[in-house]
Design a protein around this motif. Structure first.
Motif, short mmCIF file in Angstrom:
data_model
loop_
_atom_site.label_atom_id
_atom_site.label_comp_id
_atom_site.label_asym_id
_atom_site.label_seq_id
_atom_site.Cartn_x
_atom_site.Cartn_y
_atom_site.Cartn_z
N ARG A 1 -15.49 -27.84 5.93
CA ARG A 1 -16.38 -27.96 7.08
C ARG A 1 -16.63 -29.48 6.97
O ARG A 1 -17.23 -29.97 5.89
CB ARG A 1 -17.60 -27.23 7.09
N GLY A 2 -16.64 -30.24 8.18
CA GLY A 2 -16.79 -31.73 7.98
C GLY A 2 -18.16 -32.23 8.39
O GLY A 2 -19.00 -31.12 8.42
N ASP A 3 -18.42 -33.31 8.35
CA ASP A 3 -19.94 -33.74 8.41
C ASP A 3 -20.58 -33.48 9.82
O ASP A 3 -21.76 -33.12 9.99
CB ASP A 3 -20.11 -35.44 8.45
N ASP A 4 -19.55 -33.12 10.79
CA ASP A 4 -19.93 -32.74 12.07
C ASP A 4 -20.24 -31.57 12.31
O ASP A 4 -20.53 -30.68 13.30
CB ASP A 4 -18.91 -33.09 13.24
N GLY A 5 -19.93 -30.53 11.09
CA GLY A 5 -20.29 -29.11 10.98
C GLY A 5 -19.14 -28.28 11.49
O GLY A 5 -19.23 -27.04 11.67
N LEU A 6 -17.83 -28.72 11.93
CA LEU A 6 -16.74 -28.18 12.40
C LEU A 6 -15.66 -28.06 11.39
O LEU A 6 -15.76 -28.76 10.52
CB LEU A 6 -15.99 -28.93 13.44
N LEU A 7 -14.99 -26.89 11.42
CA LEU A 7 -13.79 -26.73 10.46
C LEU A 7 -12.78 -27.59 10.49
O LEU A 7 -12.50 -28.11 11.57
CB LEU A 7 -13.36 -25.25 10.79
N GLN A 8 -12.28 -27.91 9.24
CA GLN A 8 -11.16 -28.99 9.46
C GLN A 8 -10.03 -28.53 8.46
O GLN A 8 -10.30 -28.02 7.72
CB GLN A 8 -11.73 -30.58 9.07
N GLY A 9 -8.60 -29.05 9.04
CA GLY A 9 -7.53 -28.44 8.20
C GLY A 9 -7.18 -29.43 7.12
O GLY A 9 -8.18 -30.54 7.20
N ASP A 10 -6.48 -29.13 6.42
CA ASP A 10 -5.95 -29.99 5.35
C ASP A 10 -5.24 -31.24 5.93
O ASP A 10 -4.41 -31.14 6.37
CB ASP A 10 -5.29 -29.52 4.26
N ALA A 11 -5.79 -32.50 5.73
CA ALA A 11 -5.29 -33.56 6.38
C ALA A 11 -3.94 -33.85 5.76
O ALA A 11 -3.06 -34.50 6.68
CB ALA A 11 -6.38 -34.77 6.09
N CYS B 1 -13.97 -17.40 -1.67
CA CYS B 1 -13.02 -17.58 -0.51
C CYS B 1 -12.72 -19.07 0.04
O CYS B 1 -13.48 -20.02 -0.27
CB CYS B 1 -13.46 -16.95 0.63
N GLY B 2 -11.70 -19.33 0.69
CA GLY B 2 -11.44 -20.79 0.96
C GLY B 2 -12.21 -21.27 2.07
O GLY B 2 -12.18 -22.55 2.13
N LEU B 3 -12.65 -20.35 2.96
CA LEU B 3 -13.67 -20.75 4.00
C LEU B 3 -14.39 -19.79 4.52
O LEU B 3 -14.10 -18.58 4.20
CB LEU B 3 -12.75 -21.42 5.02
N GLY B 4 -15.44 -20.08 5.14
CA GLY B 4 -16.31 -18.92 5.65
C GLY B 4 -16.97 -19.29 6.96
O GLY B 4 -17.24 -20.41 7.20
N SER B 5 -17.19 -18.44 7.99
CA SER B 5 -17.93 -18.67 9.19
C SER B 5 -18.95 -18.24 9.20
O SER B 5 -19.50 -18.38 10.12
CB SER B 5 -17.02 -18.12 10.30
N GLY B 6 -19.69 -17.76 8.17
CA GLY B 6 -21.06 -17.12 8.29
C GLY B 6 -21.98 -18.06 8.61
O GLY B 6 -21.89 -19.26 8.08
N GLY B 7 -22.88 -18.00 9.53
CA GLY B 7 -23.64 -18.72 10.16
C GLY B 7 -23.38 -19.82 11.18
O GLY B 7 -23.97 -20.71 11.88
N HIS B 8 -21.88 -19.79 11.35
CA HIS B 8 -21.15 -20.50 12.33
C HIS B 8 -20.14 -19.82 13.37
O HIS B 8 -19.31 -20.50 13.95
CB HIS B 8 -20.36 -21.72 11.66
N TYR B 9 -20.54 -18.55 13.55
CA TYR B 9 -19.63 -17.73 14.22
C TYR B 9 -19.26 -18.34 15.79
O TYR B 9 -18.22 -18.56 16.00
CB TYR B 9 -20.27 -16.27 14.45
N GLN B 10 -20.18 -18.64 16.33
CA GLN B 10 -20.14 -19.16 17.66
C GLN B 10 -19.40 -20.55 17.69
O GLN B 10 -18.35 -20.83 18.49
CB GLN B 10 -21.10 -19.33 18.63
N THR B 11 -19.51 -21.34 16.90
CA THR B 11 -18.90 -22.73 16.62
C THR B 11 -17.68 -22.57 16.28
O THR B 11 -16.90 -23.18 16.88
CB THR B 11 -19.84 -23.55 15.44
#
Length: 394
Positions: free
Chosen positions: A82-92, A127-137
């Motif tokens: 998750r980036g500084d903006d709070g959004l998920l991000q792919g491996d660059a 786990c590699g990533l998780g959406s807990g707390g960010h479901y709608q985002t």
């Protein structure tokens, strides 16, 4: 397993499952098909590899046969997901143009794009990533990126001791209410089983998903993983099929039990994979190839592309097949079809060839004469009421 179609003038009754929640058309009225990265490529795949497989799906005829979802499993995300903006991000490095651009490339090939997350909060090492707390985002992000299907795991979910029904229901609502108004398939993937995973109450296990998932998801995993990266064995295929068969009454158009992925050439013989295809088909299961399809033999491709077999899986009644008679080394499974035919799978679990027989009466068919189509060989025969075949081991 030998699978056949028995023709008749009257259809066997379908299950009386309740309609799926909501009024919008289902994004998957019949079991979805596609390819997933996990078993064949592991967790370190690249955009170039994914697009190369996408090109192969098109050039090989797999896409035309319905395998049209290119589904990224875990591993697409950055080390810090998750980036500084709070959004998920792919491996660059592995996805230099970003995840939306990859979805666009997949769409440009006439295919659909799928992606992966976990219902739990991100817990490094679990786990590699998780959406807990960010479901709608995250639902809004996947929709804005242009993805058509989302697999939601429960690795961090179980570590965080979440209630899967509450977590997955909340995630489902977020997907349905995404800010782009995009229709997305929801594959609910709770693989937690006891004793495989430890001692968990039944409400937290995969074998409990049937009690709530049909109202919120297009598919739900019914047992733990069918194998490991690079390895799927026949004994585990049978194990997952049996677990998947426990609650056929809740499946129907737009909602399907998911016994996990197809595993050609990951540890099974050709005969064993043909059997898996037969069983997944009679179960009205999603058909998702887990191997790297670019490496498959012509025999495996022919199994994946068989039109009669695919028609059974994709039948619009959407009925999940059931066993006729007792469980044992040899079994008969049956699935009513929309045109009044009945699909029949004769299963030999044993280590030796066996003759297996059933009757039209046992299958719920009425009449004196039947045409039997062997879906694998295309042979057509007439029967006065008996269906019989010599079935190889496994």
């Amino acid at each position: 397993a030998a699978t056949g179609l028995a023709g008749t003038a009257s259809a066997a009754p379908a299950t009386n499952a309740a309609p799926a929640a909501g009024t919008a058309p289902s994004p998957s009225p019949t079991p979805y098909q596609g390819w997933n990265t996990y078993y064949g490529l592991g967790g370190d795949f690249t955009a170039d590899e994914v697009l190369d497989v996408a090109d192969f799906l098109v050039s090989s005829g797999l896409a035309d046969a319905g395998y049209d979802i290119v589904w990224l499993d875990g591993g697409w995300q950055a080390d810090v997901p998750r980036g500084d903006d709070g959004l998920l991000q792919g491996d660059a490095e592995r996805f230099p143009d970003g995840m939306a651009a990859l979805a666009d490339e997949i769409h440009d090939r006439g295919l659909r794009a799928g992606i992966y997350t976990d219902a739990g909060p991100y817990i490094p090492g679990t786990c590699g990533l998780g959406s807990g707390g960010h479901y709608q985002t995250d639902a809004d992000t996947f929709a804005a990126w242009g993805y058509d299907a989302v697999k939601v795991d429960f690795l961090c979910g179980i570590t965080a001791d979440l209630d899967p029904q509450e977590a997955f229901t909340e995630f489902a609502q977020a997907l349905r209410n995404n800010s782009s108004g995009r229709s997305m398939i929801f594959n609910l993937c709770n693989p937690v089983t006891s004793p495989d995973w430890g001692d968990y109450p039944q409400e937290q296990q995969s074998t409990w998903s049937w009690t709530y998932a049909p109202d919120i998801a297009e598919s739900w995993r019914t047992y733990t993983d069918v194998g490991f990266v690079g390895q799927i064995q026949f004994k585990d295929v049978l194990r997952n099929f049996d677990a998947n068969a426990r609650h056929p009454e809740v499946a129907g158009p737009g909602r399907f039990s998911d016994p996990d992925y197809l595993g050609p050439e990951l540890g099974m013989t050709t005969e064993e994979f043909r059997t898996q295809m037969s069983l997944w088909t009679v179960a009205a299961a999603p058909l998702v190839i887990s191997s790297d399809p670019r490496t498959l033999s012509q025999e495996s491709m022919d199994i994946l592309l068989d039109e009669d077999v695919l028609a059974i899986d994709q039948d619009r009644l959407g009925v999940q097949g059931t066993r006729v008679g007792p469980a044992g080394t040899t079994e008969t499974w049956t699935k009513p079809l929309a045109d009044g035919s009945v699909a029949v799978a004769l299963l030999n679990r044993g280590d030796r060839a066996a003759e297996i027989a059933t009757t039209a009466r046992d299958l719920g068919l009425r009449g004196r004469s039947f045409e039997v189509l062997d879906a694998w060989t295309d042979a057509r025969t007439q029967s006065s009421g008996t269906i019989r075949a010599a079935v190889p081991a496994h």
